[in-house]
Design an enzyme around this catalytic site. Structure first.
Site, short mmCIF file in Angstrom:
data_model
loop_
_atom_site.label_atom_id
_atom_site.label_comp_id
_atom_site.label_asym_id
_atom_site.label_seq_id
_atom_site.Cartn_x
_atom_site.Cartn_y
_atom_site.Cartn_z
N GLY A 59 11.02 -17.23 -9.91
CA GLY A 59 9.75 -16.60 -9.61
C GLY A 59 9.32 -15.44 -10.39
O GLY A 59 9.53 -15.50 -11.64
N HIS A 101 17.20 -5.06 -8.85
CA HIS A 101 16.82 -3.96 -7.69
C HIS A 101 18.36 -4.03 -7.17
O HIS A 101 18.93 -5.04 -7.01
CB HIS A 101 15.90 -4.74 -6.89
N GLY A 117 6.39 -9.46 -12.59
CA GLY A 117 6.96 -10.22 -13.56
C GLY A 117 5.63 -10.45 -14.55
O GLY A 117 5.85 -10.85 -15.75
N ASP A 126 12.84 3.22 -4.56
CA ASP A 126 11.93 2.19 -4.90
C ASP A 126 11.60 1.92 -3.34
O ASP A 126 10.18 1.56 -2.93
CB ASP A 126 12.73 0.75 -5.22
N SER A 164 -16.62 14.47 -9.76
CA SER A 164 -17.60 15.81 -9.67
C SER A 164 -16.76 16.90 -9.00
O SER A 164 -15.83 17.11 -8.50
CB SER A 164 -18.67 15.22 -8.66
#
Length: 344
Positions: A27, A109, A135, A192, A253
């Protein structure tokens, strides 16, 4: 003290020389790591379940594709590139039976390791290489001669070579071009999840929807509400990304700056921070992980229901019409993607 940033000179691709690297899943992250490593001269094979729709895509990119168990048998380094909730079944069924001393298990992860949804044997290295980008960006930056910064972490190191392997992998995918920082599985996982829930995804989505609803309920047109609460958000985030919050303020601004510093803290106030701390505690204690795993085991019922509700929010119909007026914005349909948003 600032963290050490590792670059190309700190990593040696020879650490992967003579080794076979298996990418399990093809994936978002899986395909990027596989292609970048292949271009870096590393031997890469792909492991997929028999009916995977990704098999042909991987073969077209020039990879040998095997059933997951066979890929694990053949590999020295195994990158588990499947979604968090699916890792236990893949690991227990196809990976664990073929893990032997000397192999390295790699993740992008830390969820499965940190929350112990799997327990690797003590005689294998367990490491993480986590590019800080999706990815397709990891791949694109690599092909352009650049790289996405990455994290590495070491959970088990029986070989005493785990950090060298992690740095070599990071170099192979382009991470050391951007810079690599060492962390821990615990720190990467908890930060995370916190970022996703409270700021990047959950926080930003809820803030945009609440702003849109407030303006529309006050009688302003949905089009104006969309422009002010969603469309222009990218412009501000881009400025922050380029030069920080102070740099963003330099570019807007004086009126916008005054509204920022005087009204913003009244909206995102101490109450929001208290709820953020509560969300962080749920992550740290494992409450969130247990609830998410239970949701997966129950067939994603509430997950799908909440996603469907979000798709029906009035901001989506307004946005679809207005984006049709903006040829410079890449259009992307989300139909049929509910079940597979994430591919860590």
């Amino acid at each position: 003290m600032p963290a050490k940033i590792y670059t190309d000179k700190d990593a040696d691709l020879n650490q992967l020389k003579g080794k076979t690297c298996a990418v399990i899943g093809f994936g978002s992250q899986g395909h990027a790591h596989a292609l970048n490593l292949k271009d870096s001269g590393v031997k890469v094979i792909i492991g997929l379940y028999p009916g995977s729709a990704s098999r042909e895509a991987a073969k077209e990119k020039g990879f040998e594709v095997f059933d997951t168990a066979e890929a694990v048998k053949r590999a020295d380094v195994i990158f588990v590139a499947v979604p968090d909730t699916k890792i236990p079944a893949v690991y227990n069924g196809d990976i664990a039976p073929h893990l032997v001393k000397g192999k390295t298990l790699l993740f992008s992860h830390g969820f499965a390791i940190h929350f112990k949804t799997i327990t690797p044997p003590k005689n294998v290295d367990v490491i993480m290489v986590a590019p800080k980008g999706p990815g397709h960006i990891v791949r694109r930056q690599f092909t352009e001669g650049k790289g996405v910064p990455a994290l590495i972490a070491i959970y088990q190191n029986p070989s005493k070579q785990a950090k060298k392997i992690a740095l070599a992998w990071a170099k192979g995918v382009g991470g050391t071009r951007g810079g690599v920082i060492e962390t821990s599985f615990k720190e990467e996982t908890e930060t995370d999840l916190f970022g996703e829930q409270t700021v990047l995804c959950g926080g930003a989505s809820a803030l945009v929807q609440a702003g849109f609803e407030t303006l529309v309920e006050a009688g302003y047109s949905p089009e104006m509400a969309y422009f002010e609460c969603l469309h222009e958000l990218k412009l501000i985030v881009d400025l922050m990304n380029e030069s920080g919050i102070a740099g963003m303020r330099f570019s807007i601004s004086e009126t916008a700056k005054w509204g920022d510093v005087s009204v913003g803290p009244k909206i995102i106030d101490a109450g929001v921070k208290r709820r953020m701390k509560a969300a962080l505690k749920d992550i740290q204690t494992g409450k969130f992980a247990k609830g998410w795993i239970k949701e997966y085991e129950g067939g994603y019922k509430n997950y799908r229901k909440l996603l469907a509700q979000g798709e029906k929010h009035p901001i989506e119909k307004t946005g679809e019409r207005l984006r049709g007026l903006m040829p410079w914005i890449k259009k992307k349909s989300i139909k049929g993607t509910q079940a597979s948003y994430s591919d860590k």
